[in-house]
Design an enzyme around this catalytic site. Structure first.
Site, PDB file in Angstrom:
ATOM      1  N   ASP A  29      45.165  30.180  40.207  1.00 16.68           N
ATOM      2  CA  ASP A  29      45.338  31.465  40.906  1.00 16.68           C
ATOM      3  C   ASP A  29      45.544  32.632  39.935  1.00 16.68           C
ATOM      4  OD1 ASP A  29      48.116  31.757  40.297  1.00 16.68           O
ATOM      5  OD2 ASP A  29      48.754  30.872  42.192  1.00 16.68           O
TER       6      ASP A  29
ATOM      7  N   GLU B  33      46.831  23.700  40.655  1.00 16.91           N
ATOM      8  CA  GLU B  33      46.760  24.435  41.931  1.00 16.91           C
ATOM      9  C   GLU B  33      45.358  24.599  42.515  1.00 16.91           C
ATOM     10  OE1 GLU B  33      49.292  25.313  43.873  1.00 16.91           O
ATOM     11  OE2 GLU B  33      51.061  25.395  42.578  1.00 16.91           O
TER      12      GLU B  33
ATOM     13  N   ASP C 255      48.852  32.736  35.096  1.00 18.81           N
ATOM     14  CA  ASP C 255      49.283  32.561  36.489  1.00 18.81           C
ATOM     15  C   ASP C 255      49.376  33.932  37.156  1.00 18.81           C
ATOM     16  OD1 ASP C 255      50.614  31.646  38.862  1.00 18.81           O
ATOM     17  OD2 ASP C 255      51.749  30.160  37.712  1.00 18.81           O
TER      18      ASP C 255
ATOM     19  N   HIS D 158      51.876  23.466  40.683  1.00 19.13           N
ATOM     20  CA  HIS D 158      52.378  23.887  39.378  1.00 19.13           C
ATOM     21  C   HIS D 158      53.823  23.488  39.120  1.00 19.13           C
ATOM     22  CE1 HIS D 158      51.258  27.150  36.153  1.00 19.13           C
ATOM     23  NE2 HIS D 158      51.508  25.973  35.630  1.00 19.13           N
TER      24      HIS D 158
ATOM     25  N   ASP E 197      56.818  32.238  38.460  1.00 24.58           N
ATOM     26  CA  ASP E 197      57.409  30.903  38.684  1.00 24.58           C
ATOM     27  C   ASP E 197      58.788  30.789  38.045  1.00 24.58           C
ATOM     28  OD1 ASP E 197      55.173  30.272  40.100  1.00 24.58           O
ATOM     29  OD2 ASP E 197      54.252  29.025  38.577  1.00 24.58           O
TER      30      ASP E 197
ATOM     31  N   HIS F 120      57.227  24.798  43.305  1.00 26.08           N
ATOM     32  CA  HIS F 120      56.177  25.296  42.404  1.00 26.08           C
ATOM     33  C   HIS F 120      56.416  26.757  42.007  1.00 26.08           C
ATOM     34  CE1 HIS F 120      52.983  26.953  45.546  1.00 26.08           C
ATOM     35  NE2 HIS F 120      54.204  27.372  45.808  1.00 26.08           N
TER      36      HIS F 120
ATOM     37  N   HIS G   3      51.752  34.246  39.290  1.00 29.49           N
ATOM     38  CA  HIS G   3      53.185  34.239  39.606  1.00 29.49           C
ATOM     39  C   HIS G   3      54.010  33.900  38.369  1.00 29.49           C
ATOM     40  CE1 HIS G   3      50.793  32.988  43.124  1.00 29.49           C
ATOM     41  NE2 HIS G   3      51.631  33.740  43.825  1.00 29.49           N
TER      42      HIS G   3
ATOM     43  N   ASP H 187      47.246  27.963  35.802  1.00 25.78           N
ATOM     44  CA  ASP H 187      47.246  27.945  37.264  1.00 25.78           C
ATOM     45  C   ASP H 187      45.993  28.711  37.680  1.00 25.78           C
ATOM     46  OD1 ASP H 187      47.577  28.702  39.989  1.00 25.78           O
ATOM     47  OD2 ASP H 187      49.750  28.487  39.818  1.00 25.78           O
TER      48      ASP H 187
END
Length: 304
Positions: free
Chosen positions: A230, A273, A125, A98, A129, A142, A127, A228
């Site tokens: 995840d 990802e 996502d 990412h 980030d 990332h 996260h 993403d």
């Protein structure tokens, strides 16, 4: 008018902490990504893979791992995505990790400046980030692309889009967040990033979340989705490098995608990802393709 879509492969795990997301573009192709999109009336061109530097797998230097290689990959992504937008096509970046969201979204922001359009970015996502080299526990870039897009990061990265910051934090909506580092948490709050974390989704539901995330867009808004994988609950999407339990369920994620599709404004997309090395029989790439079908209008019934 038939929508023209371009697939761009970015096979690198240069910004990640685990090897394997470099195989993500191929996993999507194996899951019949192009043919699936074509079945929804889209005209799809697979532009193949970008060719950037190999991953040297070095420890962090000054709080960044592989900074120069990350810069080179993001420049390649920026140029490729911008070229497709200027041709009037809808680019889909197939990552890769990412960190490449920086190159992709800075290209979209640049295109919006050229075309006089407003920008809305949905960052799906686990996260935020939003790390910097001072805040990061790992040095993996990332974990930094949103901060870089907002002007917080090394000069070589934040200047890729030709304007600093590339985007205003007010244009971003983060959805599904459930893992934020302690220093990053304070920084997100300080900058005023709009984050719909999993607690918010649990309390208010995905429908209300998406209504807010998509509010105030008009016909002059370019909608970019940075997905993403995840973002999805790890039980249904195991093939990612940084799984975090407690993400959206299959139906919650489908509703998210369907409500984005209902706006009719999706104009660019990142799919990031996917890590086949950690997956089970390509299950995660197949699920990602299923979700993206919904982004392009797959629904159970005919809807107005």
């Amino acid at each position: 008018m038939t929508q023209l879509v371009s697939l761009i492969g970015a096979p690198t795990d240069i910004g990640a902490g685990a090897k394997g997301s470099r195989m993500g573009p191929e996993a999507l192709r194996v899951a019949d990504f192009a043919a699936t999109l074509e079945s929804h009336g889209l005209q799809v061109e697979d532009r193949g893979n970008l060719a950037g530097p190999a991953n040297p797998w070095q420890p962090p230097d000054g709080g960044y791992r592989h900074l120069q290689q990350v810069v080179e990959w993001n420049r390649l992504v920026h140029e490729a995505v911008l070229a497709e937008l200027r041709l009037g096509r809808l680019p889909i970046l197939m990552g890769g990790d990412h960190c490449l969201g920086l190159g992709s979204i800075s290209a979209v922001a640049r295109h919006c400046r050229e075309a006089g359009k407003k920008l809305r970015v949905l960052w799906l996502d686990a996260h935020a980030d939003f790390n910097t080299n001072e805040l990061t526990p790992s040095g993996n870039i990332h974990g930094m692309p949103v901060a870089c897009l907002c002007g917080y990061g090394p000069k070589e990265l934040i200047e890729i889009g030709g304007q600093v910051p590339a985007v205003n934090p007010k244009w971003i909506r983060q959805i599904g967040i459930r893992s934020v580092d302690p220093g990053e948490k304070r920084f997100v709050h300080q900058v005023g990033l709009e984050v719909f974390d999993m607690r918010y989704i649990d309390e208010m539901g995905m429908r209300h979340t998406m209504e807010l995330a998509l509010a105030t867009m008009d016909d002059n808004t370019h909608l970019h989705v940075s997905f993403d994988v995840d973002f999805l609950d790890a039980d249904i999407a195991p093939g990612v490098g940084t799984t975090v339990p407690g993400g959206p369920t299959y139906r919650e994620a489908q509703l998210c995608m369907e409500m984005i599709a209902d706006t009719g404004r999706l104009a660019s997309l990142d799919v990031m990802e996917i890590n086949p090395a950690l997956d089970v029989r390509n299950r995660t790439a197949i699920l990602a393709v299923d979700m993206i079908e919904s982004l392009f209008g797959k629904s159970t019934l005919m809807r107005r």
